[in-house]
Design a protein around this motif. Structure first.
Motif, mmCIF file in Angstrom:
data_model
loop_
_atom_site.group_PDB
_atom_site.id
_atom_site.type_symbol
_atom_site.label_atom_id
_atom_site.label_comp_id
_atom_site.label_asym_id
_atom_site.label_seq_id
_atom_site.Cartn_x
_atom_site.Cartn_y
_atom_site.Cartn_z
ATOM 1 N N MET A 1 -12.690 77.379 8.028
ATOM 2 C CA MET A 1 -11.749 76.459 7.402
ATOM 3 C C MET A 1 -11.650 75.197 8.253
ATOM 4 N N ILE A 2 -11.696 74.090 7.577
ATOM 5 C CA ILE A 2 -11.565 72.794 8.220
ATOM 6 C C ILE A 2 -10.394 72.064 7.594
ATOM 7 N N CYS A 3 -9.604 71.425 8.423
ATOM 8 C CA CYS A 3 -8.476 70.634 7.938
ATOM 9 C C CYS A 3 -8.780 69.162 8.187
ATOM 10 N N ILE A 4 -8.777 68.389 7.109
ATOM 11 C CA ILE A 4 -8.948 66.942 7.196
ATOM 12 C C ILE A 4 -7.561 66.323 7.073
ATOM 13 N N ILE A 5 -7.187 65.552 8.084
ATOM 14 C CA ILE A 5 -5.898 64.856 8.036
ATOM 15 C C ILE A 5 -6.162 63.365 8.066
ATOM 16 N N MET A 6 -5.671 62.677 7.043
ATOM 17 C CA MET A 6 -5.802 61.224 6.962
ATOM 18 C C MET A 6 -4.476 60.592 7.338
ATOM 19 N N GLY A 7 -4.534 59.477 8.038
ATOM 20 C CA GLY A 7 -3.320 58.768 8.388
ATOM 21 C C GLY A 7 -2.687 58.079 7.195
ATOM 22 N N SER A 8 -3.510 57.847 6.167
ATOM 23 C CA SER A 8 -3.043 57.132 4.982
ATOM 24 C C SER A 8 -3.905 57.523 3.794
ATOM 25 N N GLU A 9 -3.343 57.491 2.611
ATOM 26 C CA GLU A 9 -4.111 57.785 1.402
ATOM 27 C C GLU A 9 -5.261 56.788 1.216
ATOM 28 N N SER A 10 -5.126 55.598 1.792
ATOM 29 C CA SER A 10 -6.202 54.602 1.684
ATOM 30 C C SER A 10 -7.474 55.058 2.400
ATOM 31 N N ASP A 11 -7.387 56.107 3.212
ATOM 32 C CA ASP A 11 -8.551 56.653 3.919
ATOM 33 C C ASP A 11 -9.323 57.665 3.073
ATOM 34 N N LEU A 12 -8.897 57.883 1.844
ATOM 35 C CA LEU A 12 -9.505 58.907 0.999
ATOM 36 C C LEU A 12 -11.003 58.682 0.789
ATOM 37 N N LYS A 13 -11.436 57.434 0.661
ATOM 38 C CA LYS A 13 -12.867 57.177 0.443
ATOM 39 C C LYS A 13 -13.708 57.645 1.631
ATOM 40 N N ILE A 14 -13.140 57.611 2.812
ATOM 41 C CA ILE A 14 -13.844 58.097 4.002
ATOM 42 C C ILE A 14 -13.814 59.629 4.018
ATOM 43 N N ALA A 15 -12.681 60.198 3.671
ATOM 44 C CA ALA A 15 -12.566 61.658 3.608
ATOM 45 C C ALA A 15 -13.522 62.232 2.573
#
Length: 157
Positions: A1-15
């Motif tokens: 299991m991997i958890c991806i945490i973005m600082g902002s929803e604007s980072d979704l394209k990178i995620a």
């Protein structure tokens, strides 16, 4: 299991670059949005209660999220700096200049895909099936380059 945490929803394209990789390898993951500065309690809750074996953190500007996550766990943390005000150099430097004893692995600016591959490699250390999938992935990458070489090597003679 991997958890991806973005600082902002604007980072979704990178995620999403990383999510695509994780799906290809059949690795379970969760994706969250939490700010090291605006929601530190949420960051702590996510890290402390996640079943993740590896964390991928995506952050720009001051990019403190990877360091905060690393401070809360002894599990591997991969930092993905985001292109922002200074072409992402500010975030990159923030991610790589961690204090002694609290490391993060940092990939290139906006390289959510490389973060996912690195996370898969970490998991593959103790997962033979995942290791086989990685070898096949690398084989396909090699074949693609070889085909490109065959295609272009005679163009300029």
């Amino acid at each position: 299991m991997i958890c991806i945490i973005m600082g902002s929803e604007s980072d979704l394209k990178i995620a999403e670059k990383g999510i695509d990789i994780l799906k290809k390898f059949g690795v379970d993951f969760e994706v969250r949005v939490a700010s090291a500065h605006r929601t530190p309690e949420l960051v702590e809750d996510i890290v402390k209660n996640s079943n993740a074996r590896v964390f991928i953190t995506i952050a720009g500007l001051a990019a403190h999220l990877p360091g905060v996550v690393a401070a809360l766990t002894t599990k591997p943390v991969i930092a993905v700096p985001v292109e922002s005000k200074l072409d992402g150099i500010d975030a990159l430097l923030s991610c790589v200049q961690m204090p002694p004893g609290i490391p993060t692995a940092t990939v290139g600016i906006d390289r959510g895909d490389n973060a996912a591959i690195l996370a898969v490699e970490m998991l593959a250390i103790s997962d033979e099936e995942l290791s086989k999938k990685l070898k096949e992935f690398r084989k396909k990458q090699k074949e693609k380059v070889m085909k490109s070489d065959e295609k272009v090597k005679y163009l300029f003679y």
